[in-house]
Design a protein around this motif. Structure first.
Motif, PDB file in Angstrom:
ATOM      1  N   LYS A  43      -1.114 -13.607   8.451  1.00 21.89           N
ATOM      2  CA  LYS A  43      -0.490 -14.775   9.077  1.00 21.89           C
ATOM      3  C   LYS A  43      -0.320 -14.608  10.580  1.00 21.89           C
ATOM      4  CE  LYS A  43       0.273 -18.335   6.556  1.00 21.89           C
ATOM      5  NZ  LYS A  43       1.192 -18.504   5.439  1.00 21.89           N
ATOM      6  N   SER A  44       0.059 -13.375  11.002  1.00 19.51           N
ATOM      7  CA  SER A  44       0.349 -13.225  12.421  1.00 19.51           C
ATOM      8  C   SER A  44      -0.930 -13.345  13.253  1.00 19.51           C
ATOM      9  CB  SER A  44       1.102 -11.916  12.657  1.00 19.51           C
ATOM     10  OG  SER A  44       0.382 -11.076  13.496  1.00 19.51           O
ATOM     11  N   PHE A  47      -1.790 -16.951  13.424  1.00 13.73           N
ATOM     12  CA  PHE A  47      -0.867 -17.609  14.344  1.00 13.73           C
ATOM     13  C   PHE A  47      -1.306 -17.408  15.800  1.00 13.73           C
ATOM     14  CE2 PHE A  47       2.874 -16.566  17.076  1.00 13.73           C
ATOM     15  CZ  PHE A  47       3.357 -17.845  17.266  1.00 13.73           C
ATOM     16  N   ASP A  69       5.518 -22.769  12.505  1.00 11.33           N
ATOM     17  CA  ASP A  69       6.454 -22.244  11.527  1.00 11.33           C
ATOM     18  C   ASP A  69       6.698 -23.264  10.425  1.00 11.33           C
ATOM     19  OD1 ASP A  69       7.823 -19.901  11.075  1.00 11.33           O
ATOM     20  OD2 ASP A  69       9.732 -20.875  11.504  1.00 11.33           O
ATOM     21  N   TRP A  72       3.106 -24.096   8.410  1.00 10.72           N
ATOM     22  CA  TRP A  72       2.405 -23.081   7.629  1.00 10.72           C
ATOM     23  C   TRP A  72       3.316 -22.161   6.839  1.00 10.72           C
ATOM     24  CZ3 TRP A  72      -2.689 -23.794   7.231  1.00 10.72           C
ATOM     25  CH2 TRP A  72      -3.330 -24.516   8.243  1.00 10.72           C
ATOM     26  N   ARG A  73       4.596 -22.154   7.171  1.00 12.59           N
ATOM     27  CA  ARG A  73       5.439 -21.165   6.493  1.00 12.59           C
ATOM     28  C   ARG A  73       6.456 -21.748   5.549  1.00 12.59           C
ATOM     29  NH1 ARG A  73       5.928 -16.819  11.468  1.00 12.59           N
ATOM     30  NH2 ARG A  73       3.694 -16.817  11.741  1.00 12.59           N
ATOM     31  N   LYS A  74       6.978 -22.920   5.878  1.00 11.06           N
ATOM     32  CA  LYS A  74       8.045 -23.480   5.064  1.00 11.06           C
ATOM     33  C   LYS A  74       7.465 -24.167   3.821  1.00 11.06           C
ATOM     34  CE  LYS A  74      11.619 -22.457   7.515  1.00 11.06           C
ATOM     35  NZ  LYS A  74      12.052 -23.090   8.745  1.00 11.06           N
TER      36      LYS A  74
END
Lengths: 382, 296
Positions: A43-44, A47, A69, A72-74
């Motif tokens: 992911k990083s 990103f 954030d 893609w993450r929540k």
């Protein structure tokens, strides 16, 4: 790449555009090809790859981070509420563009018959002339609504021009620098014999202008007219014009002023600024300007116009220090003070007294005549 | 050298004493793979120029640097004819009773190659790293020209022809933001903002670059600088200042910071008199106390 991911990528791009980021299809294609080189599972890395390709302004980084954030993450459930918050915080200096209002039809002709029309025109001309003279010298603060509308129209005709500075770029001319390139070229035509020398001279360029206007309570009667004046200058000048307003804090209004439609531009400025007619903290505002913007907008021999009545409730020592700093970093500091128009005005307020030693020109800005005077001054700063 | 992953690039950078954040390593990696220029912004002294240098050493190739300034033009950025040599040549040929032709006067041996042309010519053999330093100092005219060069990596010299390369050099552009660089140019590039490093990162940088610095001193200096960056100063110290200051203190044989030596050497850290006045004396003590509380 899976169709699902591609779909999400494109959606993400659209969302960023919606937030005011400058994301074009080309950059999205780049991102798609970049995915060949990184591990999508990480992911990083994904990103950072998206960030380096889709953002090219520091100001946009934070917004991008939050959008990423969220997107893609929540989990999708928590989306809508936070999304609203993000949209509200969208790049606020990006102008909101709506269609310009349709021009109103011209007022109907006076119902006079054609015979008396010529006569009427003559009378109108003389009237306009004298009203214009009256208007030229009338204080902006004492104008009726109609008068200030009329004066705004007249302002459009001011011919702004700012004196030029010698740049380091050179062009062929009469200067003292020898132009070997042209000399040799010309000599070749004569078989290598040099008959005359060619020279180069510095290229001239108009100086950038920075306007810092006070919109605090004590300036309120002048604010609207002065914003028109700033808009007019920005529209008329070809060089870079940066505009800021302040009362308790400084706001950059350069971007909203770039719109062609004047009313819409002023409306956008209105939405951007949160401290209209507030108190005055000139020192703090100038400090913020010096620290955050000075290095970015004062280059290339800029001329700075400060518009304020100098009623300062802040720290006078700070004002003194920041004016000195400002003075060191630009070519010319011109302070325009509407109160200077009053015959009995003396610059006694603490703020003005602190600022005066660092000012090159202290000029009135209370009526049209004073603006015309300013036009001439700016054109000849030597 | 070819890198197979961001990890390998990041650790190769570290081996050459350049401590890069993951984000910067990603940008550099993609710049290499996508063959796109990298546009670096950040405050002064955070190691923007250093990036290009370390990349050149990493790729075992040459670094070609174009320092920007106002008025920088094609003749200083791309090529120029060596006029004095041309004139001498004309005279020499004349002395032999012949006449110099234009073709020989404007041949490669009279061409002065400036950084952009050098970079493109060398790219045919082995692409170098091209550093376009402090682009914000140049003017709009040069920016427009650069945009053209960066989009197709070819240069036309009327007398010689077009010079181009299939393998573009790695381009690193830096800016201190003393002027806004045009969007069109930034759009062509990958973008990365180099921030001030965290305490841990900065300490790592000090260790990597100045291994001879005593441990306590390195920690104190780094902590002190980190504190200064939280303060209301006109010009915040960059990593360059951290390294300069540490070097100075090591040269003075200091094992640790004390208020007197700080005040004596503050000029290595703060570059504006206003800022020095603000920190010198009482503030120095206060900050040092805070730093020591954190270090011990």
């Amino acid at each position: 790449m899976s169709g699902h991911l591609l779909h999400n990528l494109l959606l993400f791009g659209r969302i960023l555009r919606g937030l005011g980021l400058d994301v074009n299809p080309g950059r999205m294609m780049d991102l798609v090809s970049a995915l060949d080189y990184i591990e999508i599972g990480n992911k990083s890395d994904f990103f950072y790859a998206a960030r380096t390709l889709l953002v090219h302004e520091r100001e946009d980084l934070e917004l991008f981070d939050e959008a990423f954030d969220l997107f893609w993450r929540k989990p999708a459930g928590s989306w809508s509420v936070e999304w609203q918050g993000l949209v509200r915080r969208r790049r606020s200096n990006k102008p909101i563009i709506t269609n310009p209002p349709l021009k109103e039809p011209p007022p109907p002709e006076n119902d006079t018959d054609s015979n008396s029309k010529d006569m009427m025109t003559v009378i109108e001309v003389t009237q306009t002339y004298s009203t214009r003279e009256v208007l030229r010298h009338k204080d902006f603060a004492q104008m009726s609504v109609e008068e200030s509308e009329a004066v705004k129209d007249l302002m459009v005709h001011l011919r702004w021009k700012i004196s030029e500075r010698r740049t380091r770029r050179r062009r062929p001319g009469k200067g003292e620098m020898l132009d070997l390139r042209r000399t040799l070229r010309r000599s070749l035509r004569a078989g290598g014999e040099i008959f005359s020398w060619s020279y180069r001279e510095p290229k001239l360029k108009p100086r950038p202008l920075v306007i810092i206007a006070d919109i605090s309570g004590s300036m309120e009667r002048y604010t609207r007219v002065l914003l028109h004046f700033i808009y007019g200058m920005k529209a008329a000048l070809t060089q870079r014009v940066e505009a800021f307003v302040f009362s308790t804090r400084l706001t950059r209004i350069t971007r909203p002023l770039q719109i062609r439609d004047l009313d819409l531009a002023l409306k956008n400025v209105g939405e951007l600024v949160h401290d209209w007619a507030g108190g005055t903290r000139i020192g703090e505002s100038l400090k913020y300007f010096n620290f955050e913007w000075g290095r970015r907008v004062l280059g290339h021999g800029a001329v700075v116009l400060i518009i304020s009545d100098g009623w300062d409730r802040g720290d006078v020592e700070l004002l003194d220090r920041e004016m000195a700093r400002l003075k060191r970093n630009c070519h010319r500091v011109i302070w325009l003070n509407p109160l200077l128009g009053a015959p009995d005005y003396e610059p006694l307020t603490r703020g003005i007294r602190a600022a005066l030693p660092h000012i090159d020109n202290f000029l009135p800005v209370h009526n049209l005549a004073s603006l015309e005077d300013l036009v001439n001054r700016l054109a000849d700063l030597n | 050298m070819n890198f197979s992953s961001i990890d390998s690039l990041q650790s190769a950078l570290r081996e050459r004493n350049y401590i890069a954040e993951r984000g910067l390593a990603t940008s550099l990696y993609l710049a290499l793979k996508l063959k796109r220029p990298l546009f670096l912004e950040g405050e002064a002294g955070v190691g923007k120029t250093e990036v290009a240098k370390v990349m050149a050493s990493l790729l075992e190739t040459e670094l070609i640097r174009l320092q920007c300034y106002e008025g920088l033009d094609v003749h200083h950025a791309v090529y120029e004819w060596n006029y004095t040599r041309q004139m001498m040549h004309i005279r020499l040929v004349e002395a032999r009773g012949e006449k110099a032709t234009e073709a020989e006067l404007f041949g490669p041996e009279f061409l002065l190659r400036r950084p952009l042309l050098q970079a493109i010519e060398q790219s045919k053999e082995k692409p170098p790293v091209l550093l376009i330093d402090e682009l914000d100092r140049s003017d709009e005219e040069f920016e427009a020209f650069l945009l053209e060069v960066l989009s197709d990596f070819q240069i036309t010299i009327p007398e010689i022809g077009t010079i181009k390369t299939p393998n573009p050099p790695m381009v690193v552009i830096t800016s201190n933001r003393t002027r806004e660089v045009h969007d069109a140019l930034k759009r062509r590039c990958l973008y990365y903002w180099i921030d001030y490093p965290s305490f841990e990162k900065e300490l790592e940088i000090v260790h990597a670059r100045l291994p001879q610095a005593p441990e306590k001193l390195a920690k104190q200096v780094t902590g002190f600088i980190q504190e200064l960056r939280q303060m209301d100063l006109y010009k915040l110290p960059g990593v360059a200042e951290t390294l300069d200051w540490t070097t100075a203190l090591v040269a003075l044989d200091q094992q640790a910071l004390d208020p007197v030596i700080i005040d004596e050497t503050l000029g290595a850290v703060l570059k504006y008199q206003d800022d020095v006045d603000k920190i010198k004396g009482d503030q120095t003590r206060l900050i040092l106390d805070r730093v020591n509380a954190g270090v011990d």
